[in-house]
Design a protein around this motif. Sequence first.
Motif, PDB file in Angstrom:
ATOM      1  N   ARG A   1       0.857  -1.187   0.000  1.00  0.00           N
ATOM      2  CA  ARG A   1       0.000   0.000   0.000  1.00  0.00           C
ATOM      3  C   ARG A   1       0.887   1.230   0.000  1.00  0.00           C
ATOM      4  O   ARG A   1       1.817   1.348   0.790  1.00  0.00           O
ATOM      5  N   GLN A   2       0.620   2.170  -0.879  1.00  0.00           N
ATOM      6  CA  GLN A   2       1.491   3.325  -1.050  1.00  0.00           C
ATOM      7  C   GLN A   2       0.960   4.562  -0.333  1.00  0.00           C
ATOM      8  O   GLN A   2      -0.245   4.753  -0.199  1.00  0.00           O
ATOM      9  N   VAL A   3       1.886   5.396   0.121  1.00  0.00           N
ATOM     10  CA  VAL A   3       1.568   6.678   0.725  1.00  0.00           C
ATOM     11  C   VAL A   3       2.508   7.723   0.132  1.00  0.00           C
ATOM     12  O   VAL A   3       3.508   7.388  -0.504  1.00  0.00           O
ATOM     13  N   SER A   4       2.190   8.985   0.318  1.00  0.00           N
ATOM     14  CA  SER A   4       3.079  10.061  -0.119  1.00  0.00           C
ATOM     15  C   SER A   4       3.006  11.189   0.906  1.00  0.00           C
ATOM     16  O   SER A   4       1.975  11.400   1.546  1.00  0.00           O
ATOM     17  N   HIS A   5       4.112  11.896   1.074  1.00  0.00           N
ATOM     18  CA  HIS A   5       4.186  12.986   2.044  1.00  0.00           C
ATOM     19  C   HIS A   5       5.442  13.801   1.746  1.00  0.00           C
ATOM     20  O   HIS A   5       6.296  13.389   0.957  1.00  0.00           O
ATOM     21  N   ASP A   6       5.581  14.942   2.385  1.00  0.00           N
ATOM     22  CA  ASP A   6       6.766  15.758   2.198  1.00  0.00           C
ATOM     23  C   ASP A   6       7.995  15.050   2.754  1.00  0.00           C
ATOM     24  O   ASP A   6       7.915  14.320   3.737  1.00  0.00           O
ATOM     25  N   GLY A   7       9.156  15.289   2.124  1.00  0.00           N
ATOM     26  CA  GLY A   7      10.399  14.744   2.643  1.00  0.00           C
ATOM     27  C   GLY A   7      11.198  14.009   1.595  1.00  0.00           C
ATOM     28  O   GLY A   7      10.841  13.967   0.399  1.00  0.00           O
ATOM     29  N   TYR A   8      12.306  13.454   2.038  1.00  0.00           N
ATOM     30  CA  TYR A   8      13.208  12.696   1.161  1.00  0.00           C
ATOM     31  C   TYR A   8      13.718  11.503   1.951  1.00  0.00           C
ATOM     32  O   TYR A   8      14.024  11.621   3.146  1.00  0.00           O
ATOM     33  N   GLU A   9      13.803  10.342   1.312  1.00  0.00           N
ATOM     34  CA  GLU A   9      14.150   9.122   2.030  1.00  0.00           C
ATOM     35  C   GLU A   9      15.266   8.353   1.334  1.00  0.00           C
ATOM     36  O   GLU A   9      15.336   8.296   0.105  1.00  0.00           O
ATOM     37  N   TRP A  10      16.132   7.785   2.151  1.00  0.00           N
ATOM     38  CA  TRP A  10      17.205   6.915   1.695  1.00  0.00           C
ATOM     39  C   TRP A  10      17.093   5.635   2.494  1.00  0.00           C
ATOM     40  O   TRP A  10      16.932   5.672   3.713  1.00  0.00           O
ATOM     41  N   LEU A  11      17.146   4.472   1.823  1.00  0.00           N
ATOM     42  CA  LEU A  11      17.067   3.218   2.563  1.00  0.00           C
ATOM     43  C   LEU A  11      18.116   2.234   2.063  1.00  0.00           C
ATOM     44  O   LEU A  11      18.518   2.273   0.902  1.00  0.00           O
ATOM     45  N   CYS A  12      18.556   1.384   2.954  1.00  0.00           N
ATOM     46  CA  CYS A  12      19.569   0.374   2.639  1.00  0.00           C
ATOM     47  C   CYS A  12      19.138  -0.954   3.246  1.00  0.00           C
ATOM     48  O   CYS A  12      18.852  -1.032   4.448  1.00  0.00           O
ATOM     49  N   VAL A  13      19.078  -1.993   2.430  1.00  0.00           N
ATOM     50  CA  VAL A  13      18.671  -3.315   2.909  1.00  0.00           C
ATOM     51  C   VAL A  13      19.861  -4.008   3.571  1.00  0.00           C
ATOM     52  O   VAL A  13      20.951  -4.080   2.994  1.00  0.00           O
ATOM     53  N   LEU A  14      19.652  -4.490   4.786  1.00  0.00           N
ATOM     54  CA  LEU A  14      20.698  -5.199   5.525  1.00  0.00           C
ATOM     55  C   LEU A  14      20.574  -6.710   5.388  1.00  0.00           C
ATOM     56  O   LEU A  14      21.579  -7.427   5.368  1.00  0.00           O
ATOM     57  N   TYR A  15      19.329  -7.180   5.316  1.00  0.00           N
ATOM     58  CA  TYR A  15      19.093  -8.618   5.277  1.00  0.00           C
ATOM     59  C   TYR A  15      17.755  -8.888   4.607  1.00  0.00           C
ATOM     60  O   TYR A  15      16.793  -8.151   4.816  1.00  0.00           O
ATOM     61  N   GLY A  16      17.699  -9.971   3.794  1.00  0.00           N
ATOM     62  CA  GLY A  16      16.445 -10.340   3.162  1.00  0.00           C
ATOM     63  C   GLY A  16      16.212  -9.613   1.850  1.00  0.00           C
ATOM     64  O   GLY A  16      17.117  -8.991   1.285  1.00  0.00           O
ATOM     65  N   ARG A  17      14.971  -9.678   1.389  1.00  0.00           N
ATOM     66  CA  ARG A  17      14.587  -9.075   0.115  1.00  0.00           C
ATOM     67  C   ARG A  17      13.391  -8.157   0.354  1.00  0.00           C
ATOM     68  O   ARG A  17      12.361  -8.589   0.861  1.00  0.00           O
ATOM     69  N   LEU A  18      13.554  -6.888  -0.031  1.00  0.00           N
ATOM     70  CA  LEU A  18      12.536  -5.870   0.221  1.00  0.00           C
ATOM     71  C   LEU A  18      11.861  -5.468  -1.086  1.00  0.00           C
ATOM     72  O   LEU A  18      12.534  -5.127  -2.061  1.00  0.00           O
ATOM     73  N   TRP A  19      10.536  -5.488  -1.083  1.00  0.00           N
ATOM     74  CA  TRP A  19       9.767  -5.029  -2.241  1.00  0.00           C
ATOM     75  C   TRP A  19       9.470  -3.551  -2.032  1.00  0.00           C
ATOM     76  O   TRP A  19       8.800  -3.166  -1.071  1.00  0.00           O
ATOM     77  N   LEU A  20       9.987  -2.713  -2.933  1.00  0.00           N
ATOM     78  CA  LEU A  20       9.735  -1.277  -2.898  1.00  0.00           C
ATOM     79  C   LEU A  20       8.848  -0.916  -4.092  1.00  0.00           C
ATOM     80  O   LEU A  20       9.259  -1.035  -5.242  1.00  0.00           O
ATOM     81  N   ALA A  21       7.617  -0.506  -3.793  1.00  0.00           N
ATOM     82  CA  ALA A  21       6.700  -0.024  -4.826  1.00  0.00           C
ATOM     83  C   ALA A  21       6.842   1.495  -4.864  1.00  0.00           C
ATOM     84  O   ALA A  21       6.414   2.185  -3.933  1.00  0.00           O
TER      85      ALA A  21
ATOM     86  N   PRO B   1      12.761 -12.836   7.470  1.00  0.00           N
ATOM     87  CA  PRO B   1      12.447 -11.423   7.697  1.00  0.00           C
ATOM     88  C   PRO B   1      13.287 -10.519   6.811  1.00  0.00           C
ATOM     89  O   PRO B   1      14.208 -10.981   6.127  1.00  0.00           O
ATOM     90  N   VAL B   2      12.963  -9.252   6.830  1.00  0.00           N
ATOM     91  CA  VAL B   2      13.739  -8.239   6.106  1.00  0.00           C
ATOM     92  C   VAL B   2      14.161  -7.169   7.105  1.00  0.00           C
ATOM     93  O   VAL B   2      13.342  -6.700   7.901  1.00  0.00           O
ATOM     94  N   GLU B   3      15.435  -6.808   7.071  1.00  0.00           N
ATOM     95  CA  GLU B   3      15.939  -5.734   7.909  1.00  0.00           C
ATOM     96  C   GLU B   3      16.520  -4.645   7.003  1.00  0.00           C
ATOM     97  O   GLU B   3      17.270  -4.956   6.074  1.00  0.00           O
ATOM     98  N   TYR B   4      16.174  -3.392   7.283  1.00  0.00           N
ATOM     99  CA  TYR B   4      16.715  -2.307   6.466  1.00  0.00           C
ATOM    100  C   TYR B   4      16.792  -1.026   7.276  1.00  0.00           C
ATOM    101  O   TYR B   4      16.083  -0.844   8.266  1.00  0.00           O
ATOM    102  N   LEU B   5      17.684  -0.154   6.857  1.00  0.00           N
ATOM    103  CA  LEU B   5      17.856   1.155   7.475  1.00  0.00           C
ATOM    104  C   LEU B   5      17.135   2.201   6.653  1.00  0.00           C
ATOM    105  O   LEU B   5      17.130   2.141   5.421  1.00  0.00           O
ATOM    106  N   VAL B   6      16.519   3.166   7.335  1.00  0.00           N
ATOM    107  CA  VAL B   6      15.850   4.282   6.682  1.00  0.00           C
ATOM    108  C   VAL B   6      16.420   5.586   7.221  1.00  0.00           C
ATOM    109  O   VAL B   6      16.497   5.773   8.440  1.00  0.00           O
ATOM    110  N   MET B   7      16.863   6.463   6.331  1.00  0.00           N
ATOM    111  CA  MET B   7      17.245   7.814   6.713  1.00  0.00           C
ATOM    112  C   MET B   7      16.250   8.751   6.046  1.00  0.00           C
ATOM    113  O   MET B   7      16.089   8.735   4.823  1.00  0.00           O
ATOM    114  N   PHE B   8      15.560   9.538   6.853  1.00  0.00           N
ATOM    115  CA  PHE B   8      14.471  10.368   6.346  1.00  0.00           C
ATOM    116  C   PHE B   8      14.710  11.828   6.675  1.00  0.00           C
ATOM    117  O   PHE B   8      15.005  12.172   7.828  1.00  0.00           O
ATOM    118  N   GLY B   9      14.596  12.701   5.673  1.00  0.00           N
ATOM    119  CA  GLY B   9      14.700  14.136   5.866  1.00  0.00           C
ATOM    120  C   GLY B   9      13.329  14.764   5.746  1.00  0.00           C
ATOM    121  O   GLY B   9      12.789  14.850   4.632  1.00  0.00           O
TER     122      GLY B   9
END
Length: 208
Positions: free
Chosen positions: A130-150, A182-190
């Motif tokens: 399910r998708q959302v949108s909002h103000d900001g900028y995001e950077w993510l890095c997958v640490l483990y597993g497989r992440l589906w990014l829509a 499971p999936v583990e990932y880091l998110v950096m959000f501005g």
Amino acid sequence: MMDDGTADTLAAMGPRLRTAREQRGATLTGVSRATGISLSTLSRIETGRRKPTLEVLLRLAKAYDVSLDELAGTAPTGSAGRRTPVPRRSGNGNGIGNDKAVLPLTRYVGGLHVHKHVLPAIDAPPARPRQVSHDGYEWLCVLYGRLWLALGEQDLVLSAGDVAEFDTRTAHGVANAGPGGPVEYLVMFGPQGERLRSRTPAPDRRAR
């Protein structure tokens, strides 16, 4: 009339409210449905363009299961910011408490926020996130597993070591890409659109 200290506290509350929401893996849409506060009002409060009323704060404190002192940043040292994220389940699909665990890695208000997210293992192929949108900028890095990014109309499957960055005004959503763990990932959000800036030169790949 509010004194300067009260006004400053309310003005600084937007980033703190965003952090409280993100720690629980909640979306603005989900919070809006759960609290009855309009989506536009929540967005303006989190970005500092509107000061929350006491009634709004009470609703958000209840939704996030925190005290008003924690939201205002006036809780005694050691009582705020020490909650261990606990995966929650929600059968109503409102985006609050969805099974995702979120561990905040930054404790300050404002600027870039960093979190570690963990999506639990699943037993069957997932539906499109399910998708959302909002103000900001995001950077993510997958640490483990497989992440589906829509991301908008794109569907990307990221594996350990893969990185993605995007403007969060683009509709986006994530999910565990499939059975296997499971999936583990880091998110950096501005929240104000802050982006990462590389200060190192690109490597010289010419033969020596």
